[in-house]
Design a protein around this motif. Sequence first.
Motif, PDB file in Angstrom:
ATOM      1  N   ASP A  33       0.821  -1.221   0.000  1.00  0.00           N
ATOM      2  CA  ASP A  33       0.000   0.000   0.000  1.00  0.00           C
ATOM      3  C   ASP A  33       0.856   1.274   0.000  1.00  0.00           C
ATOM      4  N   LYS A  36       0.217   4.190   2.321  1.00  0.00           N
ATOM      5  CA  LYS A  36      -0.901   5.136   2.150  1.00  0.00           C
ATOM      6  C   LYS A  36      -2.052   4.812   3.097  1.00  0.00           C
ATOM      7  N   LYS A  37      -2.739   5.886   3.504  1.00  0.00           N
ATOM      8  CA  LYS A  37      -3.879   5.736   4.407  1.00  0.00           C
ATOM      9  C   LYS A  37      -5.176   6.086   3.688  1.00  0.00           C
ATOM     10  N   ARG A  43      -4.120   2.721   7.649  1.00  0.00           N
ATOM     11  CA  ARG A  43      -3.419   2.220   6.474  1.00  0.00           C
ATOM     12  C   ARG A  43      -4.349   1.391   5.590  1.00  0.00           C
ATOM     13  N   ILE A  44      -4.105   1.384   4.279  1.00  0.00           N
ATOM     14  CA  ILE A  44      -4.935   0.579   3.375  1.00  0.00           C
ATOM     15  C   ILE A  44      -4.785  -0.900   3.757  1.00  0.00           C
ATOM     16  N   LEU A  45      -3.519  -1.373   3.837  1.00  0.00           N
ATOM     17  CA  LEU A  45      -3.261  -2.768   4.193  1.00  0.00           C
ATOM     18  C   LEU A  45      -2.370  -2.905   5.428  1.00  0.00           C
ATOM     19  N   PHE A  96      -7.140  -5.765   4.747  1.00  0.00           N
ATOM     20  CA  PHE A  96      -7.939  -4.570   4.414  1.00  0.00           C
ATOM     21  C   PHE A  96      -9.127  -4.460   5.375  1.00  0.00           C
ATOM     22  N   ARG A  99      -7.949  -3.491   8.935  1.00  0.00           N
ATOM     23  CA  ARG A  99      -7.611  -2.065   9.053  1.00  0.00           C
ATOM     24  C   ARG A  99      -8.877  -1.216   9.113  1.00  0.00           C
TER      25      ARG A  99
END
Length: 165
Positions: A33, A36-37, A43-45, A96, A99
């Motif tokens: 990811d 990235k958030k 976080r995405i992952l 995913f 998170r």
Amino acid sequence: MLIAALLIGIVYYLPALAANGSAPFVKNGTPIDFRKKLNDGRRILGDGKTFEGLLLAVTFGTTVGAIISRFLGNEWIFIAFFESLAAMIGDMIGAFIKRRLGMERGQRAPLLDQLDFFVFSTLALVLMHVKIQIVQILFIGILVIFLHLFTNYVAFRLKIKSVPW
Ligand code: CTP
Ligand code: MG
């Protein structure tokens, strides 16, 4: 005959098991990811899903496929590749979901942690017309849950992990 069917079932899942089991050997790879958030601030992952882990898992799963293709037919190299890839996609979807639920990397999510990769590798096997029976899916699914508990306990006793789960 049932025992034979269950053993064959295990062989069908070996690529996914190898893929899922080999990913943890990667420490501190590049996060898929890219750190990235999403809007929820999470976080995405997360750092637990890396390109290196994905590559190692698919390579290892496909290698296992190359071995079992000697017995089940050449198409198993191809099947094992997609089965391993599907397992890792399932694993990422699991991360995913965790998170989005606000769970940290490595935090326990019973059943989701054990079965995310399993559900997706099953889907891949079915889509590739591997003649898998419900009884095989259920048996391996339960086996995977116990295998997970057992390997975590062993890792705890060997002091690789700090908690027995
Ligand atoms: N791993 C990786 N790349 C992947 C999958 C796994 O590098 N695509 C490695 C990471 O080091 C990860 C470990 O394998 O920590 C164990 O995987 P898993 O249990 O799925 O991850 P968790 O650390 O529990 O994180 P999460 O909460 O996101 O599931
Ligand atoms: Mg996990």
